[in-house]
Scaffold this motif. Structure first.
Motif, mmCIF file in Angstrom:
data_model
loop_
_atom_site.group_PDB
_atom_site.id
_atom_site.type_symbol
_atom_site.label_atom_id
_atom_site.label_comp_id
_atom_site.label_asym_id
_atom_site.label_seq_id
_atom_site.Cartn_x
_atom_site.Cartn_y
_atom_site.Cartn_z
ATOM 1 N N SER A 171 1.090 -1.025 0.104
ATOM 2 C CA SER A 171 0.020 0.015 -0.151
ATOM 3 C C SER A 171 0.952 1.270 0.077
ATOM 4 N N LEU A 172 1.793 1.354 1.000
ATOM 5 C CA LEU A 172 2.896 2.384 0.934
ATOM 6 C C LEU A 172 3.577 2.688 -0.350
ATOM 7 N N ILE A 173 3.871 1.680 -0.888
ATOM 8 C CA ILE A 173 4.735 1.641 -2.185
ATOM 9 C C ILE A 173 3.627 2.158 -3.430
ATOM 10 N N LEU A 174 2.507 1.627 -3.417
ATOM 11 C CA LEU A 174 1.676 1.897 -4.782
ATOM 12 C C LEU A 174 1.081 3.542 -4.444
ATOM 13 N N ASN A 175 1.010 3.685 -3.155
ATOM 14 C CA ASN A 175 0.217 5.224 -2.973
ATOM 15 C C ASN A 175 1.428 6.283 -3.098
ATOM 16 N N SER A 230 7.979 -10.560 -6.570
ATOM 17 C CA SER A 230 8.179 -9.591 -7.832
ATOM 18 C C SER A 230 8.700 -8.454 -7.379
ATOM 19 N N GLN A 231 9.277 -7.790 -8.144
ATOM 20 C CA GLN A 231 9.876 -6.411 -7.780
ATOM 21 C C GLN A 231 8.683 -5.420 -7.781
ATOM 22 N N PRO A 232 8.646 -4.569 -6.911
ATOM 23 C CA PRO A 232 7.841 -3.310 -6.902
ATOM 24 C C PRO A 232 7.294 -2.796 -8.308
ATOM 25 N N GLN A 233 8.297 -2.548 -9.137
ATOM 26 C CA GLN A 233 8.305 -1.851 -10.414
ATOM 27 C C GLN A 233 7.555 -2.718 -11.225
ATOM 28 N N GLU A 234 7.651 -4.015 -11.402
ATOM 29 C CA GLU A 234 6.939 -5.024 -12.022
ATOM 30 C C GLU A 234 5.455 -5.239 -11.738
ATOM 31 N N VAL A 235 5.075 -4.935 -10.198
ATOM 32 C CA VAL A 235 3.806 -4.879 -9.927
ATOM 33 C C VAL A 235 2.975 -3.437 -10.474
ATOM 34 N N VAL A 236 3.518 -2.329 -10.184
ATOM 35 C CA VAL A 236 3.328 -1.122 -10.861
ATOM 36 C C VAL A 236 2.801 -1.311 -12.394
#
Length: 225
Positions: free
Chosen positions: A20-24, A110-116
Motif C-alpha cells: 500500500s505504501l509503495i503504490l500510494n 516480484s519487484q515493486p516496479q513489475e507490480v506497478v
C-alpha cells in the motif's frame, strides 16, 4: 493516466501495508481498500460506494481463500480486475485462476516496479500475461491434446484486425490510431468480440485465440510495453 483505484486482499499485514505504501507513492495509484481475508474483502466491497478498478489478491488466506473470493468476484463484481500475487506460482494455480477471470498473475517475490507496470497494463489493456504465464497457458492447451475446434463464428475483417491488436496488447486509443477509427468504435468491436466468442473479458479473448489458433501472433508480444 487517470487515477487507478486499488484493493489489496492479503492476510500478511506486513506485505499488505508495504504494498500500500509503495503504490500510494505514485500519483496515479490509490489504494482505497485493504482486507485481511476474503470475508473481510467482500464485506468492505459491499459497503463501498465505488468499486476499485484493480484487486491485488493473495490465494492463501484464512476464512475465505483467494480462489473462493475470485468465484464470487466474477459474479458480483465483474468490472473488478483481479491480479493474483501469490507464493503459489505453479501451473495448476495459474490455470485455475485464469479460468476464474484473473487477468494477471505474479509471484509474490516480484519487484515493486513489475507490480506497478502490471497494474498499469491491466488498467489500460484489460490483461497482462508475462512470458512465463503465457508459456504455462500454452503448455496447458497443448497438454489437453484436443483436436482443433472448428471455428464457425464469423468475424468481420475489422473485428479480426481489432482482435489481433488486442492480443498484441495495444490499448484502445492505440488500436484506434492504427486503424484510423475512434476509441469508441474500438470499444464497440471489442464488445462484439466478447459476445461472439462468449468471453467474459479481453483476457478470455487471448486464451480463446490460443486455444483455437485463430491468429498468427508469436508469443502474443508479451514483452511489448
Amino acid at each position: 493516466m487517470k487515477t487507478i483505484s486499488i484493493a489489496i486482499a492479503d492476510d500478511e499485514a506486513l506485505f499488505r501495508k508495504g504494498m500500500s505504501l509503495i503504490l500510494n507513492d505514485y500519483e496515479h495509484l490509490n489504494v482505497t481498500l485493504e482486507a485481511e481475508n476474503g470475508i473481510d474483502l467482500l464485506e468492505k466491497l459491499s459497503q463501498s460506494e465505488t468499486i476499485p478498478n484493480i484487486l491485488l489478491l493473495d490465494l492463501k488466506m484464512p476464512e475465505m481463500n483467494g480462489v473462493e473470493v475470485a468465484k464470487i468476484i466474477q459474479k458480483k463484481y465483474p468490472t473488478l480486475k483481479i491480479i493474483v500475487i501469490s507464493t503459489h506460482f505453479s501451473r495448476a494455480f495459474i490455470i485455475n485462476m485464469i479460468e476464474l477471470s484473473a487477468v494477471a498473475y505474479l509471484p509474490k517475490n516480484s519487484q515493486p516496479q513489475e507490480v506497478v507496470e502490471t497494474i498499469e497494463a491491466v488498467y489500460e489493456k484489460g490483461f497482462h500475461y508475462n512470458t512465463e504465464v503465457l508459456a504455462i497457458i500454452r503448455e496447458n492447451i497443448i497438454s489437453k491434446k484436443k483436436p482443433k475446434a472448428q471455428f464457425s463464428v464469423e468475424l468481420t475483417n475489422r473485428e479480426t484486425e481489432v482482435l489481433q491488436l488486442i492480443c498484441e496488447q495495444y490499448t484502445a486509443p492505440e488500436i484506434a490510431e492504427k486503424l484510423f477509427i475512434s476509441a469508441r468504435t474500438v470499444d464497440g468491436h471489442r464488445n462484439n468480440l466478447l459476445s461472439k466468442l462468449n468471453c467474459k473479458n479481453v483476457a478470455g479473448l487471448v486464451v480463446y485465440v490460443l486455444q483455437n489458433e485463430l491468429l498468427d501472433i508469436p508469443l502474443l508480444k508479451t514483452n511489448r510495453k
